[in-house]
Write an enzyme that holds these catalytic residues in place. Structure first.
Site, mmCIF file in Angstrom:
data_model
loop_
_atom_site.group_PDB
_atom_site.id
_atom_site.type_symbol
_atom_site.label_atom_id
_atom_site.label_comp_id
_atom_site.label_asym_id
_atom_site.label_seq_id
_atom_site.Cartn_x
_atom_site.Cartn_y
_atom_site.Cartn_z
ATOM 1 N N THR A 55 38.896 82.481 33.542
ATOM 2 C CA THR A 55 37.918 82.859 32.532
ATOM 3 C C THR A 55 38.079 82.092 31.230
ATOM 4 O OG1 THR A 55 39.470 84.645 32.102
ATOM 5 C CG2 THR A 55 37.523 85.190 33.372
ATOM 6 N N THR A 66 33.705 78.345 27.400
ATOM 7 C CA THR A 66 34.177 79.312 28.396
ATOM 8 C C THR A 66 33.213 80.492 28.483
ATOM 9 O OG1 THR A 66 35.626 80.410 26.802
ATOM 10 C CG2 THR A 66 36.585 78.634 28.103
ATOM 11 N N PHE A 97 37.164 89.247 39.892
ATOM 12 C CA PHE A 97 35.854 89.907 39.980
ATOM 13 C C PHE A 97 35.974 91.399 40.260
ATOM 14 C CE2 PHE A 97 35.405 85.556 41.900
ATOM 15 C CZ PHE A 97 34.890 84.961 40.772
ATOM 16 N N GLU A 127 30.749 90.330 32.318
ATOM 17 C CA GLU A 127 29.955 91.174 33.219
ATOM 18 C C GLU A 127 28.453 91.056 32.949
ATOM 19 O OE1 GLU A 127 31.982 92.642 35.255
ATOM 20 O OE2 GLU A 127 33.695 93.538 34.243
#
Lengths: 751, 329
Positions: free
Chosen positions: A474, A641, A245, A713
């Site tokens: 991710t 994903t 992050f 994001e």
């Protein structure tokens, strides 16, 4: 016809290893003879160390090594690496530790103890006696006393931090309707489940180093530099990252301490920061104070947009600017736009990017202000945004790469049932609960990073993808496997992907949602080159080839087999060709370079976030009931994903809106809630049904090879504003200071 | 964590003897509080006595309720059909108190000795009279959003963090203790101490005493009871405010008896006797609820960050009583 693997919601290739525990994270490593280190951290936020005594620590059985600025002061070379990440910084904290007596923030490392066991190291660390001459620190969250020290960094991410188009003050003065308000967001922490940790092992003069990082190539080079070594002497391995992050994006000097202790002791050393240390040393999304002023004519057309940002930083290295206003430059077609940015130093630990840096907190301010404007105009908030829809980049007139934001609004509005929303706040009640709907626009610029990848086709009919890229949970392993399998026309289970090793082809950082698009493009390109080469081999001088002497464009490939287009039964598997030629493999490395399209176009990802919240009238408790969002981020590489990224970022945004805040004691400038028990992030019970729509429209302007941009994001942008706007719709209470806590609502709720 | 000696007790008597022989020793049951505090360095007992094998972990039916062994897990109480049916507020309080993992570890006796979550108590480098008597109280002028407003003193405003304990206070539970001077049973409402001048003394337990059981009296009108917990996040957070409420009404809707206990606002599980008195004999209507809510918070001393708790408590009490009226007795 081959159905493309890219885009399918294929199961993660590392799923089984994750759920069975077979996946080895960096600090799972425990080499033979490994010693364990623990940091001692300052408990004052400003001042000097008067004395530091390690005598008691040395008495703990098993203690092997102690470093302070006086005792075995570590020889650290300052890292001058030029970061490819363009957030304006080289290392996490731009100041090597244990070099002097000055204390700049509470939690600063002042000593490191290494012992036979982690328990002994931690206990001994607690016995290092540090006495300090403390000065009065400047803590968060009050910006006012700190403002005189504000710093102006002229350029961040290649753009001027201050930009003005037109005459915003004049437009504001002439506006028929004005919103001019200050919004604040607190210091927020990444709170990744995996702690920061590292394992250093020397083999002669080479360092094998395991560490979770979002940038294995850069971190390896920085570590080498900090140790005065050639880049090639540090082998950094980082197979999985348990959440980053942004908190693991930069090299950290505590790695150097760990490596030096290992070198001194002649044995491996592992250093894992405690949860509290991760909070205080690990970085934070800076607290912000933002002024947003919007002015429209009577029909809601924006004349002025002013967005001034003050973002907190550490006095140690006031060089990270939270770019809250950057997305504001793209959002709406206003006559005049001004965005300014300043950094305000506090006596706190280093700040750094956190999911959707800039746009996360920035969108809370500007999208809340848009909602206030819509309310003042008595206009539907979606209609206000459509009326000011930017067809080209405001101010410059540069074209956008394909933009489908209107569709995002329409899809998400339909899914949340926006048509049922009342303009009148506080008009929908469900027992003790007040219910409201809110929305916000999301935008996030396209970041692309130079990335290399290697694709090798082996003579056993399998293939290998290699890149110094990262899987932070991710789905990178899966996505790159899909891209390569697609390009090679092989089934997924015959492609293996290796990442997270700085000896693999250099890739960019996993940051700014750049990786899937950047490294993914390099993988696609490398796979294409491998197939060209293979076809040339099949058609070339090999007399045994069933395809010998065919024109190159007469050779097809599918399912791991080369064949004649004219006569498909004539052909052979890839491995037959390689085997006959005695070639162990055919490998090609390719490089993705960010497109010059950036010069001619504004490259953006877009989205619309809609939320339904319920506020309990008796208590002010806020619960998110539903989220419906739609995103336009180019081609979807893996639906599963990508959905995980977007929904996860929305959960992140629920935390930002309602829960997250590092609280500083005003006397000591220490974080009082530096634990996952007291620093609240959403738990499962806080997460409602999240309905994510992905437009899946390739953007070949931004990404000619793949059409893919990024989705890590964008899901975090706008969601806090959508929730705050829904709270206003539910209650009539406007909260401009995050998080939205019950006490900020209570006075405005019906009794 | 400071090194310690681990002893194992095989009976309550042995635990009591070991405790008396080792000043500063701590009992280890579920460990959900103690291990946390030891890792933080807040608790550094030289001796830890493992009592997880002394038995006393059953729940037995008594003439007027249930006897819960001190070593019974929180979840054992929740799963007990009789308790679940008779005392819904206790079950709700336990379920809202912690995650499944914690409920499976935490014991009923241990839970009575849960320590405060005041951040300054849990931080070795802050002033805290509870942790280090005489060092001061950083919460008075510090991060005190979570702190108490009832039963505070100038030396300590730490809130009792419990949920189960709040329900036990409302139920009128009794605590069975065993010590060097023999056994005794006391009312749970007498078990915890207000901080006063000695915030480090949190209960009336004497040196060497061990909790053996908690008696839960049957509450004839216990079905009309509820536990409401207010917090920022939907789960896994200590209460900003909570209340365990039970109402006994006659056919005319007049309150015959009421039980009111509060959490998140008191320095100990807070039985709101004043609110109960304010309700008794009154028609159970909004006016009565408002008066009782005011009585519940009478004498509150809020600080800078927890001023809202007074209004919060009163609003939630009024609303929760109103909701309780909807429940069939």
């Amino acid at each position: 016809m081959n159905v493309s693997l890219v885009g399918q919601g294929l199961r993660r290739v590392d799923a089984c290893s994750k759920v069975t525990g077979a996946a080895r994270y960096a600090t799972d490593r425990l080499p033979a003879g490994c010693a364990h280190a623990a940091l001692v951290t300052a408990t004052i936020a400003k001042g000097r160390i008067a004395s530091i005594s390690t005598a008691l620590a040395w008495q703990v059985p098993g203690v092997l090594h102690v470093m302070t600025h006086e005792e075995r002061r570590p020889a650290i070379h300052r890292v001058e690496l030029h970061m490819e990440l363009t957030y304006g910084r080289r290392t996490h904290e731009d100041r090597p530790p244990l070099q002097g007596a000055d204390v700049h923030y509470a939690g600063q490392a002042v000593a490191m103890v290494t012992a036979e066991t982690a328990e002994a190291a931690r206990h001994a660390a607690s016995l290092v006696a540090v006495t300090c001459e403390a000065e009065r620190p400047v803590p968060l969250p009050d910006f006012t006393p700190a403002l005189p020290g504000a710093v102006h960094i002229l350029k961040v991410k290649g753009e001027d931090t201050d930009q003005t188009h037109g005459d915003p003050d004049g437009e504001l003065a002439a506006a028929a309707c004005v919103v001019d308000a200050t919004y604040t967001t607190p210091s927020e922490h990444h709170a990744a489940i995996e702690l920061h940790g590292k394992v250093a092992e020397w083999q002669d003069d080479e360092l094998l180093f395991h560490e979770p990082t979002q940038w294995v190539a850069g971190t390896g080079r920085a570590l080498a530099q900090s140790l005065g070594l050639a880049d090639s002497k540090v082998h950094l391995v980082n197979p999985f990252v348990g959440g980053g992050f942004g908190g693991k994006a930069y090299f950290r000097y505590d790695s150097t301490l760990c490596a030096l202790a290992a070198r001194d002791l002649g044995r491996p050393v592992k250093l894992v920061l405690s949860r509290e240390q991760v909070f205080v040393i690990g970085g934070a999304r800076p607290a912000t104070r933002q002024r947003v002023a919007l002015g429209t004519d009577a029909t809601g057309r924006l004349g002025a947009v002013i967005h001034d940002t003050w973002a907190a930083a550490s006095t140690v290295d006031a060089n990270y600017q939270e770019t809250c206003g950057y997305q504001t430059r793209q959002l709406y077609a206003a006559q005049a736009i001004r965005t300014t940015h300043r950094i305000v130093p506090f006596d706190i630990g280093t700040t750094c990017p956190m999911r959707a840096p800039g746009s996360g907190p920035g969108s809370f301010a500007v999208e809340s202000a848009m909602d206030e404007l819509a309310h003042s105009l008595d206009m539907d908030p979606v209609e206000l945004r459509l009326r000011n829809y930017s067809e080209t980049e405001p101010g410059t007139g540069r074209p956008f790469s394909p933009k489908h934001l209107r569709d995002c609004y329409a899809i998400a509005a339909e899914r949340i049932g926006w048509a049922s929303r009342s303009q009148q706040p506080g008009s929908r009640r469900d027992g003790d609960w007040l219910v409201g709907l809110g929305m916000a626009t999301a935008s996030y610029d396209v970041l692309q990073l130079k990335s290399r990848a290697l694709v090798a086709l082996l003579d056993d009919g399998t293939a290998r993808v290699s890149a110094a890229a990262h899987d932070l949970g991710t789905g990178s392993y899966t996505v790159f496997t899909q891209v390569a399998a697609d390009g090679l026309h092989l089934p997924m289970d015959r492609v293996r992907c290796e990442l997270g090793d700085n000896r693999l082809p250099v890739a960019g950082a996993a940051a700014g949602q750049s990786q899937a698009g950047s490294t993914g493009a390099a993988v696609a390109e490398a796979a294409r080159h491998v197939m060209h080469k293979l076809v040339r081999l099949a058609a070339g001088g090999d007399p045994g080839s069933p395809l010998a002497n065919l024109a190159l464009d007469r050779i097809g490939f599918e399912g791991g087999r080369l064949f004649s287009v004219a006569e498909p039964s004539r052909g052979e598997p890839y491995e037959a060709l390689l085997g006959r030629l005695g070639l162990g493999h055919v490998a090609e490395e390719a490089e993705f370079m960010p497109r010059p399209a950036r010069e001619s176009h504004s490259l953006q990802n877009w989205g619309a976030q809609f939320a339904e919240v319920a506020v309990r009238a008796s208590s002010g408790e806020v619960r998110v009931r539903r989220v419906a969002s739609a995103f336009d981020f180019g081609r979807v590489l893996n639906r599963a994903t990508a959905h995980g990224q977007l929904a996860g970022a929305i959960v992140f945004g629920i935390g930002m809106a309602l829960l997250e805040e590092a609280e500083y004691d005003q006397r000591s400038a220490r974080i009082v809630n530096a634990s996952l028990g007291e620093y609240l992030v959403p738990v499962q019970a806080d997460v409602p049904f999240i309905d994510v729509a992905m437009l899946d429209r390739p953007d070949f302007v931004a990404s000619p090879a793949l059409g893919a941009k990024g989705c890590g994001e964008i899901g975090n942008v706008g969601i806090a504003a959508a929730i705050a706007n829904a709270v206003f719709n539910a209650t009539g209470v406007r909260v401009r200071d995050l998080p939205i806590l019950p006490e900020k609502l209570l006075d405005g709720l019906p009794g | 964590m400071t090194p310690f000696v681990l002893l194992t007790a095989h009976s309550a008597a042995e635990a009591s003897t070991q405790l008396a022989a080792n000043p500063g020793a701590a009992l280890l049951a579920g460990g959900t509080t103690l291990l946390d505090l030891m890792k933080l360095g807040v608790a550094a007992p030289p001796v830890v006595i493992d009592i997880s094998r002394i038995g006393h972990d059953g729940i037995t039916r008594m003439d007027d309720g249930w006897r819960v062994g001190a070593l019974a897990r929180n979840d054992d109480v929740v799963r007990h059909p009789g308790v679940a049916a008779g005392l819904p507020m206790l079950v709700q309080a336990i379920n809202l108190g912690a995650s499944g993992q914690l409920r499976n570890m935490a014991t009923v006796g241990g839970n009575l000795l849960q320590r405060t979550r005041c951040p300054y108590f849990r931080d070795l480098h802050s002033a805290c009279n509870k942790r280090r008597p005489g060092s001061g109280c950083d919460a008075l002028e510090g991060a005190n959003r979570g702190c108490a407003v009832l039963g505070t003193s100038g030396r300590c405003i730490a809130a009792h963090p419990g949920d189960m304990a709040v329900a036990l206070a409302a139920i009128g539970a009794r605590v069975g203790l065993h010590g060097p001077d023999g056994a005794r049973v006391i009312a749970f409402t007498d078990f915890n101490l207000e901080p006063g001048a000695t915030p480090d003394r949190e209960t009336v337990m004497r040196p060497g005493e061990v909790i053996l059981f908690v008696d839960l009296p049957a509450l004839p009108y216990g079905r009309r009871s509820t536990y409401r917990k207010v917090r920022d996040r939907a789960s896994y957070q200590f209460a900003l405010f909570s209340c365990a409420l039970a109402l006994d009404l006659d056919d005319a809707g007049v309150v015959v008896e009421a039980r009111v206990a509060l959490g998140g606002v008191g320095t100990r599980p807070w039985r709101a006797w004043g609110a109960e008195a304010a309700l008794c004999g009154r028609q159970a209507d909004e006016a009565a609820f408002r008066d009782a809510a005011e009585a519940a918070m009478a004498g509150a001393v809020p600080r800078s960050q927890n001023r809202f708790k007074v209004e919060l408590a009163q609003r939630v009490l009024v609303q929760t009583w109103a909701e309780l009226m909807e429940l069939a007795a």
